[in-house]
Write an enzyme that holds these catalytic residues in place. Structure first.
Site, PDB file in Angstrom:
ATOM      1  N   SER A  42     -21.074  -3.266  26.371  1.00 56.78           N
ATOM      2  CA  SER A  42     -21.776  -2.521  25.326  1.00 56.78           C
ATOM      3  C   SER A  42     -22.487  -1.298  25.916  1.00 56.78           C
ATOM      4  O   SER A  42     -21.857  -0.454  26.527  1.00 56.78           O
ATOM      5  CB  SER A  42     -22.748  -3.456  24.591  1.00 56.78           C
ATOM      6  OG  SER A  42     -23.200  -2.871  23.391  1.00 56.78           O
ATOM      7  N   ASP A 154     -18.109  -5.431  20.009  1.00 51.68           N
ATOM      8  CA  ASP A 154     -19.074  -5.378  21.107  1.00 51.68           C
ATOM      9  C   ASP A 154     -18.911  -6.511  22.136  1.00 51.68           C
ATOM     10  O   ASP A 154     -18.923  -7.693  21.801  1.00 51.68           O
ATOM     11  CB  ASP A 154     -20.473  -5.438  20.508  1.00 51.68           C
ATOM     12  CG  ASP A 154     -21.554  -5.011  21.473  1.00 51.68           C
ATOM     13  OD1 ASP A 154     -21.787  -5.741  22.447  1.00 51.68           O
ATOM     14  OD2 ASP A 154     -22.157  -3.944  21.248  1.00 51.68           O
TER      15      ASP A 154
END
Length: 261
Positions: A42, A154
């Site tokens: 991320s 993510d």
């Protein structure tokens, strides 16, 4: 002849709190420490990719401190997320460029989660930009990335701090930076969205603690910057996150030098 030690940094997910990674890298640069390889999840993938591509921590700090929510959030109704990733991609392209993993100055890998297979996907080849966008696509916030029969979101969903990937790359010494840490629930009961985010945090903390225990034999140093209850969704505290990451880097620079040998 002793085998040369290779130092790897695993940069964890954490939204705005991930700006602490930039401060940490700045402290490492000032101490003359440079990793031999980097992994990211991320926001950690954003910072890691930019650094691996040759962007300096000071350049990163200048870039992120100018950012406003409108610069990233493209309010175009789409199935799968509130926002398109178009603006995010444009900003990342400006700083990372259209490079292949093989063209990076430092070996780098990042992770995302495939919703179809419900598994972690590690990117090590092809477009760095595509990989980082996928790794940073927060579910329900950003539209998932569709790639090669995968629906990617993510990486922090399943792999907050990607240390196992560093070991697979050949790192003999691993420093893991977890910018989320064990965040505590606030005393005041939050509203509906805030409550949902706190529940997600609790689940994430439990999963990350388990991962850390599973990987403790390969982790040489686990670091958590002191960011208090700073939200991972605020833009106002970027300078604060940077400073806290920098302080942590200064504090542990000598220990990391010893690891590098």
């Amino acid at each position: 002849m002793a085998r040369k030690k290779t130092l790897g940094f695993a940069l964890g997910s954490g939204g705005s709190r991930g700006v602490a990674h930039i401060g940490f890298l700045q402290a490492m640069e000032e101490a003359g420490i440079r990793p031999d390889m980097i992994t990211g999840s991320s926001m950690g993938s954003v910072v890691g990719a930019a650094y691996a591509a040759g962007m300096t921590p000071s350049e990163m700090r200048e870039a992120v401190c100018k950012l406003k929510p409108i610069d990233l959030l493209d309010v175009t109704p789409r199935p799968g997320g509130l926002f398109e990733t178009r603006k995010m991609r444009k900003i990342l392209k400006k700083y990372i460029g259209e490079v292949d993993f093989s063209e990076l100055k430092i070996p780098f890998r990042c992770v995302a989660v495939d919703l179809y297979s419900q598994s972690i996907v590690t990117f090590s080849e092809g477009s760095v930009l595509d990989a980082v966008v996928a790794s940073s696509s927060i579910p329900a916030i950003f539209k998932p990335t569709e790639k090669e029969n995968m629906r990617l979101v993510d990486g922090g969903i399943l792999e907050r701090v990607p240390v196992r990937q560093l070991k697979e790359m050949g790192a003999s010494k691993i420093v893991a930076i977890d910018v989320l840490g064990q965040r505590q629930c606030k005393d005041k009961c939050p509203r509906t969205v805030g409550m949902l985010l706190e529940v997600i945090d609790v689940m994430d903390n439990f999963r990350t603690a388990r991962r850390r225990e599973e990987n403790k034999k390969i982790i040489d140093l686990w670091l958590e910057p002191d960011l208090g209850d700073m939200s991972q969704y605020t833009f106002r505290k970027f300078p604060y996150a940077y400073e806290q990451g920098y302080k942590m880097g200064v504090e542990y620079a000598e220990k990391i030098k010893e690891l590098k040998g």
